[in-house]
Design an enzyme around this catalytic site. Structure first.
Site, PDB file in Angstrom:
ATOM      1  N   GLY A 143       2.125 -21.372  -6.028  1.00  0.00           N
ATOM      2  CA  GLY A 143       2.988 -19.841  -6.701  1.00  0.00           C
ATOM      3  C   GLY A 143       4.026 -20.194  -7.558  1.00  0.00           C
ATOM      4  O   GLY A 143       4.289 -18.816  -8.509  1.00  0.00           O
ATOM      5  N   ASP A 187       7.733 -16.683  -5.397  1.00  0.00           N
ATOM      6  CA  ASP A 187       6.525 -16.210  -6.421  1.00  0.00           C
ATOM      7  C   ASP A 187       6.310 -14.819  -5.481  1.00  0.00           C
ATOM      8  O   ASP A 187       6.279 -13.794  -6.185  1.00  0.00           O
ATOM      9  CB  ASP A 187       4.879 -16.222  -6.694  1.00  0.00           C
ATOM     10  N   ASP A 234       5.131 -10.731   0.359  1.00  0.00           N
ATOM     11  CA  ASP A 234       3.785  -9.916   0.990  1.00  0.00           C
ATOM     12  C   ASP A 234       3.726  -9.421   2.264  1.00  0.00           C
ATOM     13  O   ASP A 234       4.999  -8.692   2.667  1.00  0.00           O
ATOM     14  CB  ASP A 234       2.966 -11.177   0.893  1.00  0.00           C
ATOM     15  N   VAL A 282      -1.595  -9.272  -6.989  1.00  0.00           N
ATOM     16  CA  VAL A 282      -1.659  -9.436  -8.500  1.00  0.00           C
ATOM     17  C   VAL A 282      -1.730 -11.058  -8.916  1.00  0.00           C
ATOM     18  O   VAL A 282      -1.550 -11.769  -8.328  1.00  0.00           O
ATOM     19  CB  VAL A 282      -0.241  -8.948  -8.826  1.00  0.00           C
ATOM     20  N   ARG A 287      -2.794 -18.738 -13.173  1.00  0.00           N
ATOM     21  CA  ARG A 287      -1.640 -18.905 -13.320  1.00  0.00           C
ATOM     22  C   ARG A 287      -0.633 -19.372 -14.356  1.00  0.00           C
ATOM     23  O   ARG A 287       0.608 -19.353 -14.447  1.00  0.00           O
ATOM     24  CB  ARG A 287      -1.449 -20.078 -12.222  1.00  0.00           C
TER      25      ARG A 287
HETATM   26  P1  5GP Z   1       3.027 -13.174   2.669  1.00  0.00           P
HETATM   27  O1  5GP Z   1       3.400 -14.069   4.023  1.00  0.00           O
HETATM   28  O2  5GP Z   1       4.604 -12.693   2.642  1.00  0.00           O
HETATM   29  O3  5GP Z   1       2.059 -11.920   2.889  1.00  0.00           O
HETATM   30  O4  5GP Z   1       2.517 -14.269   2.233  1.00  0.00           O
HETATM   31  C1  5GP Z   1       2.785 -14.939   0.615  1.00  0.00           C
HETATM   32  C2  5GP Z   1       2.087 -15.736   0.051  1.00  0.00           C
HETATM   33  O5  5GP Z   1       0.669 -15.521  -0.414  1.00  0.00           O
HETATM   34  C3  5GP Z   1       2.534 -15.687  -0.917  1.00  0.00           C
HETATM   35  O6  5GP Z   1       3.460 -16.703  -1.352  1.00  0.00           O
HETATM   36  C4  5GP Z   1       1.466 -15.652  -2.221  1.00  0.00           C
HETATM   37  O7  5GP Z   1       0.996 -17.444  -2.705  1.00  0.00           O
HETATM   38  C5  5GP Z   1       0.379 -15.115  -2.044  1.00  0.00           C
HETATM   39  N1  5GP Z   1      -0.063 -14.053  -1.692  1.00  0.00           N
HETATM   40  C6  5GP Z   1       0.106 -12.861  -1.321  1.00  0.00           C
HETATM   41  N2  5GP Z   1       0.459 -11.173  -2.610  1.00  0.00           N
HETATM   42  C7  5GP Z   1      -0.050 -11.836  -3.750  1.00  0.00           C
HETATM   43  C8  5GP Z   1      -0.950 -11.302  -4.556  1.00  0.00           C
HETATM   44  O8  5GP Z   1      -0.546 -10.533  -4.215  1.00  0.00           O
HETATM   45  N3  5GP Z   1      -0.974 -11.854  -5.279  1.00  0.00           N
HETATM   46  C9  5GP Z   1      -1.084 -13.603  -5.298  1.00  0.00           C
HETATM   47  N4  5GP Z   1      -2.205 -14.259  -6.228  1.00  0.00           N
HETATM   48  N5  5GP Z   1      -0.562 -14.153  -4.719  1.00  0.00           N
HETATM   49  C10 5GP Z   1      -0.027 -13.197  -3.130  1.00  0.00           C
END
Ligand code: 5GP
Length: 186
Positions: free
Chosen positions: A52, A108, A111, A161, A173
């Site tokens: 990402g 990227d 979340d 997103v 992408r």
């Molecule tokens: P986290 O561990 O913070 O929940 O998520 C990390 C990963 O989830 C990010 O690096 C990304 O790859 C994916 N991710 C989280 N939210 C989104 C989003 O809104 N869109 C996309 N495409 N990937 C997301």
């Protein structure tokens, strides 16, 4: 989304542009200036979490002026299109001995924060000379762990997103902007 989806259906899933290409490029330039100011000529290692962050990594890399090495790693925390799982596994590691490096992580999106907080723990245990985390996007309303990046370019609401490196089912992408994904489109 699959390889037999029509271009009309593909485009319909791009719901709304949230952050334009110009806004991203301006913010990247500002972030690069901050990195330059922090390191003041000292060499750095940019580590990007694939896939990402690959577009963001390239743009940050082009805009910083301190001597810069790059490295890539992959971690898995999402196992299907839009649902977050708690598991974090490093699937491709970097080769550098971090004791020799000032490290800047290029991410990227933060979340829930689980992926990055795990990766940061692992990398900090390798005793880098210094450590900073930069994220393009931040979704603070989704956070389940106490984590914040040192530099965050954009805070966004709880939308899924796509674009500028971020995918849905490996597509989108290549969009030069960040858009909301239309989960209701056929
Ligand atoms: P986290 O561990 O913070 O929940 O998520 C990390 C990963 O989830 C990010 O690096 C990304 O790859 C994916 N991710 C989280 N939210 C989104 C989003 O809104 N869109 C996309 N495409 N990937 C997301």
């Amino acid at each position: 989304m699959n390889r037999s989806t029509s271009i009309e259906a593909y485009n319909k899933r791009i719901k709304k542009i949230l952050i334009t290409e110009e806004e991203i490029q301006n913010a990247v330039k500002e972030a690069a200036k901050k990195i330059d100011a922090i390191y003041d000529g000292t060499p750095i290692l940019l580590i990007s979490i694939l896939k990402g962050a690959f577009v963001f990594m390239a743009d940050v890399c082009k805009n910083v002026t301190v001597p810069t090495e790059i490295a890539f790693m992959t971690a898995k925390s999402y196992f299907d299109d839009v649902v977050s799982s708690g598991n974090v596994e490093i699937t491709m590691d970097i080769k550098q001995n971090l004791e020799n490096y000032h490290v800047v992580i290029i991410e990227d999106i933060v979340d829930t924060g689980r992926t990055l907080s795990e990766i940061v723990k692992i990398l900090k245990n390798r005793n880098p000379r210094s450590f900073h985390v930069i994220t393009l996007l931040d979704k603070p309303s989704r956070r389940t762990v106490d984590f914040s990046a040192d530099i965050s370019l954009f805070t966004i609401p709880d939308y899924f997103v796509i674009g500028y490196g971020l995918d849905c089912g490996e597509y989108y992408r290549n969009l030069p902007y960040i858009a909301e994904y239309n989960q209701d489109a056929e």
